[in-house]
Write an enzyme that holds these catalytic residues in place. Structure first.
Site, PDB file in Angstrom:
ATOM      1  N   ALA A 178       0.801  -1.228   0.000  1.00  0.00           N
ATOM      2  CA  ALA A 178       0.000   0.000   0.000  1.00  0.00           C
ATOM      3  C   ALA A 178       0.832   1.276   0.000  1.00  0.00           C
ATOM      4  CB  ALA A 178      -0.944   0.005   1.203  1.00  0.00           C
TER       5      ALA A 178
ATOM      6  N   TYR B 276      11.476 -11.750 -12.244  1.00  0.00           N
ATOM      7  CA  TYR B 276      10.279 -10.925 -12.078  1.00  0.00           C
ATOM      8  C   TYR B 276       9.187 -11.349 -13.068  1.00  0.00           C
ATOM      9  CZ  TYR B 276       7.452  -6.680 -11.497  1.00  0.00           C
ATOM     10  OH  TYR B 276       6.437  -5.796 -11.246  1.00  0.00           O
TER      11      TYR B 276
ATOM     12  N   ALA C   9       8.835 -14.242 -14.536  1.00  0.00           N
ATOM     13  CA  ALA C   9       8.340 -15.567 -14.169  1.00  0.00           C
ATOM     14  C   ALA C   9       7.346 -15.487 -13.013  1.00  0.00           C
ATOM     15  CB  ALA C   9       9.511 -16.471 -13.791  1.00  0.00           C
TER      16      ALA C   9
END
Length: 243
Positions: free
Chosen positions: A13, A150, A152
């Site tokens: 967030a 990343y 994958a």
């Protein structure tokens, strides 16, 4: 889209897209639990949006995810929507990529998404209602130089989400993905101007997207207007990749 009092858990967030997700659901009057790893940024988020709940949590602590979900469920008195937005990248060419950095990215981006979904779905099954939106990436579909780990992990999230959608569709639980392209964030701000122009030339719309573009799409999928959409990936990339 009536999302008032909808109970939303948002991971990652404190990042650019994460901030926009919190802002969007706060505008709708949702009950939000926002989590991230940076306590200072979480506190800043709480100051900006005083109605939200916050909690620092490291997604690589897999053995604590079930306990974390119990805590969130207690704070919000339920979880209607899970948004898996958290992720990391540790880029390098494949032959230089260490096994450690391969595992770190897979563990946080993919394995943590699996575990978050697993423990939240257990709660959703009791209500026979829920929405899960997993944030993937354009490179999970196209691949990218120096981002084998990343890519994958993000591609894995898509296939995982499809399987999950099949398993729980009859329980009134919808699982979908949102796949952003190049979005204007602190990360893209660091790209040098020459390379930025090269990227923009590949985008039919001729510009980077915004966090609001992503949060608008996520809010739609979190609403009951999207109740017959399941196992899909919505691409938010200005036409750079068309599935």
């Amino acid at each position: 889209m009536n999302l008032k009092n909808r109970k939303i858990l948002i991971t990652g967030a404190t990042g650019g897209i994460g901030n926009c997700l919190v802002e969007k659901f706060d505008q709708f009057g949702s009950k939000i639990f926002a989590t991230g790893t940076n306590e200072e940024k979480l506190n800043s988020l709480k100051k900006k949006f005083p109605n939200i709940e916050i909690g620092r949590f490291k997604l690589n602590e897999h053995n604590k995810i079930e306990e974390f979900i119990e805590n969130v469920h207690s704070k919000l008195d339920g979880i209607d929507v899970l948004i898996n937005n958290a992720g990391i990248n540790l880029d390098n060419l494949s032959i230089r990529l260490t096994e450690e950095n391969w595992k770190k990215v897979i563990d946080i981006n993919l394995t943590s998404t699996f575990l978050m979904c697993k423990h939240v779905i257990k709660k959703m099954l009791k209500k026979k209602y829920g929405k899960i939106i997993n944030i993937t990436s354009i490179v999970g579909h196209t691949g990218n130089l120096g981002q084998a780990n990343y890519s994958a992990s993000k591609s894995g999230i898509v296939a995982f989400s499809k399987s999950l959608a099949i398993e729980y569709a009859k329980k009134n639980i919808n699982i979908n993905c949102v796949s952003p392209g190049f979005i204007q964030t602190e990360m893209t701000d660091k790209i040098n101007e020459e390379f930025k122009k090269t990227l923009i030339n590949k985008i039919p719309s001729g510009n980077f997207g915004t966090g609001q573009d992503v949060s608008n799409c996520v809010a739609f999928l979190a609403s009951d207007m999207a109740s017959y959409i399941n196992g899909e990936t919505v691409h938010v990339n200005g036409g750079m990749y068309m599935a």
